[in-house]
Write an enzyme that holds these catalytic residues in place. Structure first.
Site, PDB file in Angstrom:
ATOM      1  N   GLU A   5       0.833  -1.212   0.000  1.00 60.22           N
ATOM      2  CA  GLU A   5       0.000   0.000   0.000  1.00 60.22           C
ATOM      3  C   GLU A   5       0.866   1.260   0.000  1.00 60.22           C
ATOM      4  O   GLU A   5       0.558   2.244  -0.674  1.00 60.22           O
ATOM      5  CB  GLU A   5      -0.942   0.018   1.222  1.00 60.22           C
ATOM      6  CG  GLU A   5      -1.996  -1.081   1.235  1.00 60.22           C
ATOM      7  CD  GLU A   5      -3.077  -0.909   0.162  1.00 60.22           C
ATOM      8  OE1 GLU A   5      -3.079   0.124  -0.543  1.00 60.22           O
ATOM      9  OE2 GLU A   5      -3.907  -1.837   0.014  1.00 60.22           O
ATOM     10  N   ARG A  18       0.756   3.844  -3.190  1.00 60.60           N
ATOM     11  CA  ARG A  18       0.164   5.165  -2.905  1.00 60.60           C
ATOM     12  C   ARG A  18       1.240   6.229  -2.715  1.00 60.60           C
ATOM     13  O   ARG A  18       1.180   7.311  -3.312  1.00 60.60           O
ATOM     14  CB  ARG A  18      -0.716   5.111  -1.651  1.00 60.60           C
ATOM     15  CG  ARG A  18      -1.893   4.166  -1.792  1.00 60.60           C
ATOM     16  CD  ARG A  18      -2.772   4.177  -0.541  1.00 60.60           C
ATOM     17  NE  ARG A  18      -3.662   3.022  -0.530  1.00 60.60           N
ATOM     18  CZ  ARG A  18      -4.949   3.057  -0.187  1.00 60.60           C
ATOM     19  NH1 ARG A  18      -5.504   4.176   0.190  1.00 60.60           N
ATOM     20  NH2 ARG A  18      -5.686   1.966  -0.195  1.00 60.60           N
ATOM     21  N   ASP A  47      -5.070  -9.213  -8.677  1.00 58.90           N
ATOM     22  CA  ASP A  47      -5.313  -8.220  -9.737  1.00 58.90           C
ATOM     23  C   ASP A  47      -4.092  -7.503 -10.316  1.00 58.90           C
ATOM     24  O   ASP A  47      -3.719  -7.668 -11.490  1.00 58.90           O
ATOM     25  CB  ASP A  47      -6.356  -7.193  -9.255  1.00 58.90           C
ATOM     26  CG  ASP A  47      -6.134  -6.655  -7.836  1.00 58.90           C
ATOM     27  OD1 ASP A  47      -5.084  -6.945  -7.253  1.00 58.90           O
ATOM     28  OD2 ASP A  47      -7.012  -5.924  -7.328  1.00 58.90           O
ATOM     29  N   GLU A  89     -11.857   1.371 -10.368  1.00 61.25           N
ATOM     30  CA  GLU A  89     -11.476   0.473 -11.469  1.00 61.25           C
ATOM     31  C   GLU A  89     -12.390   0.554 -12.679  1.00 61.25           C
ATOM     32  O   GLU A  89     -11.926   0.537 -13.826  1.00 61.25           O
ATOM     33  CB  GLU A  89     -11.396  -0.979 -10.957  1.00 61.25           C
ATOM     34  CG  GLU A  89     -10.174  -1.285 -10.090  1.00 61.25           C
ATOM     35  CD  GLU A  89     -10.249  -0.801  -8.651  1.00 61.25           C
ATOM     36  OE1 GLU A  89     -11.313  -0.238  -8.255  1.00 61.25           O
ATOM     37  OE2 GLU A  89      -9.276  -0.966  -7.901  1.00 61.25           O
TER      38      GLU A  89
HETATM   39  C1  DMJ Z   1      -6.209   1.026  -5.022  1.00 63.26           C
HETATM   40  O1  DMJ Z   1      -5.418   1.205  -3.896  1.00 63.26           O
HETATM   41  C2  DMJ Z   1      -5.443   0.365  -6.137  1.00 63.26           C
HETATM   42  O2  DMJ Z   1      -6.094   0.611  -7.350  1.00 63.26           O
HETATM   43  C3  DMJ Z   1      -5.256  -1.118  -5.929  1.00 63.26           C
HETATM   44  O3  DMJ Z   1      -4.643  -1.721  -7.028  1.00 63.26           O
HETATM   45  C4  DMJ Z   1      -6.591  -1.778  -5.692  1.00 63.26           C
HETATM   46  N1  DMJ Z   1      -7.379  -1.133  -4.671  1.00 63.26           N
HETATM   47  C5  DMJ Z   1      -7.474   0.304  -4.639  1.00 63.26           C
HETATM   48  C6  DMJ Z   1      -8.663   0.891  -5.377  1.00 63.26           C
HETATM   49  O4  DMJ Z   1      -9.793   0.146  -5.391  1.00 63.26           O
END
Ligand code: DMJ
Length: 460
Positions: free
Chosen positions: A122, A126, A249, A365
């Site tokens: 994370e 971010r 994902d 997304e």
């Molecule tokens: C974000 O932090 C990123 O896009 C991550 O890959 C998946 N989850 C969240 C948004 O839904």
């Protein structure tokens, strides 16, 4: 490539000609150029409404909780998550005063010398991604220095027997925790760490993150799938559930994007190996609609027919990788999911159309995929889709104090949460969908999984 100091007006980025395959303003019919400009302005106004509330109620904290009007810090002390995640969006929207104020806050207040265990994944997507992107847009060397300091403090996470990163690392002591992790967390680090290497000339970041990606891929099953749980000390799978949803994902996303960003052929080969089996074992059809469900990684046997808000990133990756037909069909399914209740649920059973998790975390997304499809096909349909989603996004999620997640898309009950990705991703993709294509040279950048654009070394 030269990364010398530039003014933050994105001069180099916006002068690049848009290739003819991309949409032009005049190609639109569903949303004409005038309406698109109005929509971009509306998105920017709504972004600002949320931003002003963050400024007045939670300035300097990680997040604003919009219902209780209180700040929230992930680790008990702030890492300025929302300011860092939002900074490049402020710049792209041309909000110069707000961007300058935010950059000053980060430049003067942010320190990573904290005795806290942070989640490597994370914080990488971010914070590291946000700092690097904002540095490339602004030329502010303090942002790069912060990214380098953060990168160094995250490196101990990779010191496992397999090279797969631990989930948590203490930013002060370098101690690690959390051997149980997943492919998204082990395999979605290379865009950021690789860019840090490119900008600092220090190879170590690229090498560690690339090894983690390769070690994840190397452990795929005999039929080529990965599971959604792995132990970084033994290298053994602890869950054999295979899908494109949360936990896996962005691992797939980064295989393709690391090829596009760095021209890394290993990444291209790993993508080519993977996409064939993902399409073979995970793709499913229900009532003529294309979906991607869950299967066992060893047998390929279908284990569940669920798809959700997180899976809706996949049309973007399919389209970016040239599978436009599949991308279009999957996006149609995502949009059907959105329209069942006017906002998409976190998880849906696509066969029965029963909602399995009714929350909506303000996720980006589906908007991301709409934007990619619009840029890559030029079809006005995608701007119309975006307009419809933005209308219900505002209708159901706007509060007097920013945007709130939904506890239930069925009842529209709200939840006291506005994560930083709302500023980094959701508003950014809505804005870019409607703004003139020249706002960002799509063919010269690759977005990390948190929508932070990083400049490509090679363009092909
Ligand atoms: C974000 O932090 C990123 O896009 C991550 O890959 C998946 N989850 C969240 C948004 O839904």
């Amino acid at each position: 490539m030269q990364y010398g100091c530039r003014v933050w007006a994105l001069s180099l980025w916006i002068t690049v000609a848009t290739p003819t395959v991309f949409a032009t303003e005049s190609a639109l019919t569903g949303v004409d150029a005038k309406e698109a400009r109005q929509l971009a302005t509306r998105v920017r106004e709504e972004f600002l409404q949320a931003w002003r509330n963050y400024e007045s109620l939670a300035w300097g904290h990680d997040e604003l909780q919009p219902l209780s009007k209180t700040p929230r810090d992930w680790y008990g002390q702030s890492l300025l998550m929302t300011p860092v995640d939002a900074l490049d969006t402020l710049m792209l929207m041309g909000l110069k005063d707000e961007a300058d104020k935010t950059r000053k806050l980060i430049d003067t207040q942010l320190s990573f010398d904290r005795d806290v265990y942070v989640k490597n994944f994370e914080i990488t997507i971010r914070m590291l991604g946000g700092l690097l992107s904002a540095y490339e847009l602004s030329g502010d060397s303090r942002l790069l220095a912060l990214a380098q300091d953060l990168g160094k403090r995250l490196l101990p996470a990779f010191n496992s027997p397999t090279g797969l990163p631990y989930q948590y690392v203490n930013l002060h002591t370098g101690k690690v925790r959390g051997a149980a992790t997943n492919p998204a967390e082990t395999g979605s680090l290379l865009l950021e760490f690789g860019t840090l290497s490119k900008l600092t000339g220090e190879r170590v970041y690229f090498d560690k993150a690339k090894r983690a990606l390769v070690e994840t891929h190397r452990r795929r099953s005999d039929i080529g799938l990965v599971g959604d749980g792995i132990d970084v000390e033994t290298g053994k799978w602890i869950s054999t559930d295979s899908h494109i949803s949360g936990g896996i994902d962005s691992y797939y996303e980064y295989l393709w994007k690391c090829w596009k960003l760095f021209g890394d052929k290993d990444c291209l080969n790993m993508w080519n190996d993977s996409i064939v089996v993902v399409d073979k074992y995970l793709a499913d059809s229900a009532n003529g609609e294309l979906w991607y469900g869950h299967s066992d990684m060893n047998t390929g046997k279908r284990t569940s027919t669920q798809y959700g808000a997180l899976d809706a990133f996949f049309p973007a990756v399919l389209a970016f990788a040239g599978q436009l037909d599949r991308a279009r069909r999957l996006q149609d399914s995502s949009f059907k999911m959105w329209n069942l209740y006017g906002v998409e649920p976190e998880v849906l059973d696509y066969r029965s159309k029963r909602v399995k998790d009714p929350t909506y975390a303000l996720r980006p997304e589906i908007v991301e995929s709409t934007y990619y499809l619009y840029r890559l096909t030029g079809q006005p349909l995608y701007r119309s889709m975006g307009r419809s989603m933005f209308t219900s996004f505002v209708k159901y999620c706007r509060t007097g104090n920013g945007y709130a997640a939904l506890q239930s898309v069925i009842t529209k009950e709200r939840k006291d949460e506005m994560q930083s990705f709302v500023f980094a991703e959701t508003f950014k993709y809505f804005y870019l969908l409607f703004a003139p294509p020249a706002t960002l040279a799509f063919d010269r950048i690759v977005f990390n999984t948190e929508a932070h654009p990083l400049r490509r070394i090679v363009t092909r």
